[in-house]
Design a protein around this motif. Structure first.
Motif, PDB file in Angstrom:
ATOM      1  N   LEU A  62     -13.006 -20.008  12.186  1.00  0.00           N
ATOM      2  CA  LEU A  62     -13.827 -19.450  11.108  1.00  0.00           C
ATOM      3  C   LEU A  62     -12.994 -19.254   9.850  1.00  0.00           C
ATOM      4  O   LEU A  62     -13.019 -20.066   8.943  1.00  0.00           O
ATOM      5  N   ARG A  63     -12.191 -18.196   9.805  1.00  0.00           N
ATOM      6  CA  ARG A  63     -11.381 -17.928   8.624  1.00  0.00           C
ATOM      7  C   ARG A  63     -10.247 -16.997   8.998  1.00  0.00           C
ATOM      8  O   ARG A  63     -10.244 -16.394  10.076  1.00  0.00           O
ATOM      9  N   ALA A  64      -9.264 -16.879   8.123  1.00  0.00           N
ATOM     10  CA  ALA A  64      -8.180 -15.917   8.278  1.00  0.00           C
ATOM     11  C   ALA A  64      -8.334 -14.857   7.197  1.00  0.00           C
ATOM     12  O   ALA A  64      -8.374 -15.180   6.005  1.00  0.00           O
ATOM     13  N   ASP A  65      -8.475 -13.617   7.576  1.00  0.00           N
ATOM     14  CA  ASP A  65      -8.616 -12.524   6.611  1.00  0.00           C
ATOM     15  C   ASP A  65      -7.251 -11.880   6.407  1.00  0.00           C
ATOM     16  O   ASP A  65      -6.743 -11.167   7.289  1.00  0.00           O
ATOM     17  N   LEU A  66      -6.640 -12.141   5.244  1.00  0.00           N
ATOM     18  CA  LEU A  66      -5.331 -11.582   4.931  1.00  0.00           C
ATOM     19  C   LEU A  66      -5.489 -10.237   4.229  1.00  0.00           C
ATOM     20  O   LEU A  66      -6.449 -10.012   3.499  1.00  0.00           O
ATOM     21  N   LYS A  67      -4.531  -9.364   4.457  1.00  0.00           N
ATOM     22  CA  LYS A  67      -4.547  -8.081   3.769  1.00  0.00           C
ATOM     23  C   LYS A  67      -4.387  -8.300   2.274  1.00  0.00           C
ATOM     24  O   LYS A  67      -3.595  -9.135   1.838  1.00  0.00           O
ATOM     25  N   SER A  68      -5.149  -7.560   1.502  1.00  0.00           N
ATOM     26  CA  SER A  68      -5.132  -7.718   0.047  1.00  0.00           C
ATOM     27  C   SER A  68      -4.136  -6.760  -0.598  1.00  0.00           C
ATOM     28  O   SER A  68      -4.106  -5.563  -0.283  1.00  0.00           O
ATOM     29  N   TYR A  69      -3.301  -7.325  -1.517  1.00  0.00           N
ATOM     30  CA  TYR A  69      -2.338  -6.531  -2.279  1.00  0.00           C
ATOM     31  C   TYR A  69      -2.626  -6.697  -3.764  1.00  0.00           C
ATOM     32  O   TYR A  69      -3.280  -7.662  -4.191  1.00  0.00           O
ATOM     33  N   THR A  70      -2.099  -5.764  -4.540  1.00  0.00           N
ATOM     34  CA  THR A  70      -2.059  -5.918  -5.996  1.00  0.00           C
ATOM     35  C   THR A  70      -0.611  -6.126  -6.398  1.00  0.00           C
ATOM     36  O   THR A  70       0.305  -5.935  -5.583  1.00  0.00           O
ATOM     37  N   VAL A  71      -0.409  -6.514  -7.650  1.00  0.00           N
ATOM     38  CA  VAL A  71       0.963  -6.724  -8.120  1.00  0.00           C
ATOM     39  C   VAL A  71       1.776  -5.437  -7.971  1.00  0.00           C
ATOM     40  O   VAL A  71       2.954  -5.458  -7.623  1.00  0.00           O
ATOM     41  N   ALA A  72       1.113  -4.286  -8.175  1.00  0.00           N
ATOM     42  CA  ALA A  72       1.817  -3.006  -8.107  1.00  0.00           C
ATOM     43  C   ALA A  72       2.148  -2.599  -6.675  1.00  0.00           C
ATOM     44  O   ALA A  72       3.046  -1.767  -6.458  1.00  0.00           O
ATOM     45  N   THR A  73       1.470  -3.180  -5.689  1.00  0.00           N
ATOM     46  CA  THR A  73       1.695  -2.755  -4.302  1.00  0.00           C
ATOM     47  C   THR A  73       2.293  -3.864  -3.435  1.00  0.00           C
ATOM     48  O   THR A  73       2.203  -3.817  -2.211  1.00  0.00           O
ATOM     49  N   LEU A  74       2.906  -4.883  -4.064  1.00  0.00           N
ATOM     50  CA  LEU A  74       3.481  -5.987  -3.289  1.00  0.00           C
ATOM     51  C   LEU A  74       4.527  -5.479  -2.300  1.00  0.00           C
ATOM     52  O   LEU A  74       5.383  -4.654  -2.660  1.00  0.00           O
ATOM     53  N   PRO A  75       4.498  -5.964  -1.060  1.00  0.00           N
ATOM     54  CA  PRO A  75       5.560  -5.591  -0.110  1.00  0.00           C
ATOM     55  C   PRO A  75       6.837  -6.343  -0.421  1.00  0.00           C
ATOM     56  O   PRO A  75       6.844  -7.281  -1.234  1.00  0.00           O
ATOM     57  N   ALA A  76       7.927  -5.938   0.204  1.00  0.00           N
ATOM     58  CA  ALA A  76       9.204  -6.622  -0.014  1.00  0.00           C
ATOM     59  C   ALA A  76       9.089  -8.071   0.466  1.00  0.00           C
ATOM     60  O   ALA A  76       8.451  -8.363   1.478  1.00  0.00           O
ATOM     61  N   ALA A  77       9.714  -8.979  -0.255  1.00  0.00           N
ATOM     62  CA  ALA A  77       9.665 -10.406   0.075  1.00  0.00           C
ATOM     63  C   ALA A  77      10.917 -10.821   0.821  1.00  0.00           C
ATOM     64  O   ALA A  77      11.463 -11.899   0.597  1.00  0.00           O
ATOM     65  N   VAL A 105      11.460 -11.712   3.955  1.00  0.00           N
ATOM     66  CA  VAL A 105      11.378 -12.724   4.991  1.00  0.00           C
ATOM     67  C   VAL A 105      10.733 -13.973   4.408  1.00  0.00           C
ATOM     68  O   VAL A 105       9.566 -13.955   3.993  1.00  0.00           O
ATOM     69  N   ALA A 106      11.457 -15.050   4.333  1.00  0.00           N
ATOM     70  CA  ALA A 106      10.942 -16.292   3.765  1.00  0.00           C
ATOM     71  C   ALA A 106       9.822 -16.855   4.630  1.00  0.00           C
ATOM     72  O   ALA A 106       9.887 -16.812   5.854  1.00  0.00           O
ATOM     73  N   GLY A 107       8.765 -17.360   3.962  1.00  0.00           N
ATOM     74  CA  GLY A 107       7.656 -17.972   4.675  1.00  0.00           C
ATOM     75  C   GLY A 107       6.461 -17.067   4.838  1.00  0.00           C
ATOM     76  O   GLY A 107       5.400 -17.536   5.268  1.00  0.00           O
ATOM     77  N   GLY A 108       6.565 -15.766   4.510  1.00  0.00           N
ATOM     78  CA  GLY A 108       5.445 -14.858   4.599  1.00  0.00           C
ATOM     79  C   GLY A 108       4.371 -15.193   3.584  1.00  0.00           C
ATOM     80  O   GLY A 108       4.672 -15.646   2.474  1.00  0.00           O
ATOM     81  N   ILE A 109       3.107 -14.990   3.925  1.00  0.00           N
ATOM     82  CA  ILE A 109       1.987 -15.289   3.035  1.00  0.00           C
ATOM     83  C   ILE A 109       1.125 -14.043   2.881  1.00  0.00           C
ATOM     84  O   ILE A 109       0.813 -13.375   3.870  1.00  0.00           O
ATOM     85  N   ILE A 110       0.746 -13.748   1.637  1.00  0.00           N
ATOM     86  CA  ILE A 110      -0.127 -12.619   1.358  1.00  0.00           C
ATOM     87  C   ILE A 110      -1.186 -13.043   0.343  1.00  0.00           C
ATOM     88  O   ILE A 110      -1.092 -14.112  -0.272  1.00  0.00           O
ATOM     89  N   TYR A 111      -2.213 -12.193   0.190  1.00  0.00           N
ATOM     90  CA  TYR A 111      -3.236 -12.400  -0.833  1.00  0.00           C
ATOM     91  C   TYR A 111      -3.019 -11.351  -1.926  1.00  0.00           C
ATOM     92  O   TYR A 111      -2.901 -10.155  -1.647  1.00  0.00           O
ATOM     93  N   VAL A 112      -2.958 -11.819  -3.200  1.00  0.00           N
ATOM     94  CA  VAL A 112      -2.756 -10.923  -4.344  1.00  0.00           C
ATOM     95  C   VAL A 112      -4.007 -10.979  -5.195  1.00  0.00           C
ATOM     96  O   VAL A 112      -4.389 -12.057  -5.706  1.00  0.00           O
ATOM     97  N   SER A 113      -4.666  -9.826  -5.352  1.00  0.00           N
ATOM     98  CA  SER A 113      -5.970  -9.797  -6.008  1.00  0.00           C
ATOM     99  C   SER A 113      -5.895  -9.829  -7.528  1.00  0.00           C
ATOM    100  O   SER A 113      -6.861 -10.218  -8.184  1.00  0.00           O
ATOM    101  N   ASP A 114      -4.777  -9.393  -8.125  1.00  0.00           N
ATOM    102  CA  ASP A 114      -4.669  -9.338  -9.589  1.00  0.00           C
ATOM    103  C   ASP A 114      -3.391 -10.016 -10.062  1.00  0.00           C
ATOM    104  O   ASP A 114      -2.616  -9.447 -10.831  1.00  0.00           O
TER     105      ASP A 114
END
Length: 347
Positions: free
Chosen positions: A294-309, A311-320
C-alpha cells in the motif's frame, strides 16, 4: 477396636469392602490362612486371607501397617516376571472401566509406581477432580511437587504418546513442545500450538490489558567470549512439500503473518494510531528487503525539528523544506539532503 490396633474397624473395612469382618493384626504379617468372612451376593463366605488378598495380585506376600498416621503397605514379591498390578479398582461392571496401581517394569531396580486408567475409547481414561468448598486463599487446585530436591538437569514433567516425547517441563520450569508427526488429515491440519483469548467483559477502565506477554526483560549473564549472533526470539521458516509432482501450489506463504491492526468496536470513539506491528524503540533490520502493498507512512518533521543526521542512508519526510515545498530527505551522515536534489541541504 479392630485387630489392627488403633485403626478403627470402619477404616479397615473401607479398604477391603464394608462386609469384611476380620483381618490380621498390624505389624508385619506374612499371609497365612487367617479366616476372613466376606459377604458376596448376600451369602457369608469364609475365605482365607490369602484368597482375599488376591484382590491385590497373585504375588502379594506382605501386609504391614501400624497406628493411625503410619499408613499401610502392600508388597508384591521381589521376583516379578511381568509388570504387575498391586491394586485394581473397577469403577464399573461394564465397559472395563478401572484404575490400576502397579509397577512399570519387570526389573526390581528400575520399577516405578504406575497408575493406569482403562476405559472405552469414547470415554476419558482418568478424570482428575479437585473440589473446593470455598473459592478463597492462594493455594493451587492441583500441585505437582518434587519435595525439597533441587532439579538442575533432569526433566521435571513429561508427556509421551506411543513412547515418543510430545512435551516436557525441564529444569527450573523451562517448557518444550515436540509433537509427533501426524499421518491423518485431521491431525495434520490442527495447529501445533493454539491460544484463544477470552471475550472478557469487565476490563478495568483506562488500563492496558496485555493478552499475550512474553517477558524477556531478565538480565542474563554469559561466560566471557564473542557471541556472533544472539536472537532472543527466533522463528524458523518451514518447508512446504507436495505429495507428488508439481500440482501443489502455495500462492502466498509467510513464516509470520499478522492479519490486521486492532479495530474499534461498539461504543468506542476512533483513536489516532492503529498498528499491526509496533517496534517501539530500537532499529528494525530487514536483510531480505521490504515489499509494500500500500504505502509507507514516514514520520513528519519540520526544518526546526529535524533529528540528527548521524546515520547515513536514513530517510525522513520534511513538511516545510522551503523552495520546492515538502520533500523526502536522505542523510549523508552529516546533513539531510533533498531526495529530488541531493546537492541541496534541507535548512
Amino acid at each position: 477396636m479392630s485387630e489392627f490396633g488403633n485403626v478403627p474397624p470402619f477404616y479397615v473395612r473401607s479398604t477391603f469392602g464394608s462386609n469384611v469382618s476380620a483381618l490380621p493384626a498390624a505389624g508385619s504379617a506374612v499371609l497365612t490362612d487367617k479366616v476372613v468372612n466376606v459377604t458376596a451376593g448376600g451369602v457369608v463366605q469364609t475365605e482365607t486371607l490369602s484368597q482375599v488378598m488376591t484382590l491385590f495380585g497373585a504375588n502379594l506376600n506382605t501386609f504391614t501397617g501400624g497406628a493411625i498416621g503410619s499408613g499401610w503397605t502392600f508388597t508384591k514379591d521381589a521376583e516379578a516376571s511381568v509388570a504387575e498390578a498391586i491394586l485394581t479398582l473397577a469403577t464399573s461392571d461394564a465397559g472395563g472401566a478401572k484404575l490400576t496401581l502397579g509397577n512399570s517394569s519387570t526389573t526390581d531396580s528400575t520399577m516405578v509406581p504406575a497408575i493406569t486408567g482403562t476405559s472405552l475409547s469414547t470415554n476419558i481414561c482418568i478424570d482428575f477432580r479437585a473440589v473446593w468448598t470455598t473459592d478463597s486463599g492462594s493455594n493451587p487446585l492441583y500441585r505437582f511437587s518434587n519435595g525439597s530436591t533441587n532439579i538442575g538437569v533432569r526433566p521435571y514433567l513429561t508427556m509421551q504418546q506411543n513412547g515418543s516425547l510430545i512435551w516436557s517441563v525441564g529444569p527450573k520450569g523451562k517448557f518444550a513442545i515436540t509433537p509427533s508427526a501426524s499421518s491423518t488429515a485431521a491431525a495434520s491440519s490442527a495447529s501445533t500450538f493454539s491460544a484463544t483469548v477470552a471475550a472478557d467483559t469487565a476490563r478495568t477502565a483506562a488500563t492496558e490489558a496485555t493478552q499475550f506477554l512474553f517477558d524477556g526483560s531478565a538480565t542474563q549473564t554469559w561466560a566471557n567470549g564473542t557471541t556472533t549472533v544472539q536472537r532472543n526470539a527466533l522463528f524458523k521458516a518451514p518447508t512446504n512439500n507436495g505429495t507428488s509432482g508439481t500440482s501443489t501450489v502455495f500462492t502466498t506463504a509467510a513464516t509470520v503473518a499478522i492479519d490486521a491492526a486492532p479495530s474499534d468496536g461498539a461504543n468506542t470513539s476512533a483513536g489516532t494510531n492503529r498498528y499491526s506491528l509496533w517496534c517501539q524503540t530500537g532499529k528494525a533490520q530487514f536483510d531480505g528487503g521490504i515489499g509494500l502493498g500500500l504505502r509507507a507512512d514516514l514520520k513528519s518533521y519540520t526544518v526546526a525539528t529535524l533529528p540528527a543526521a548521524g546515520v547515513a542512508g536514513g530517510i525522513i519526510y520534511v513538511s516545510d523544506a522551503g523552495g520546492n515545498g515538502p520533500c523526502l530527505a536522505v542523510s549523508n551522515g552529516t546533513n539531510w539532503k533533498r531526495c529530488d536534489n541531493v546537492s541541496t541541504t534541507v535548512v
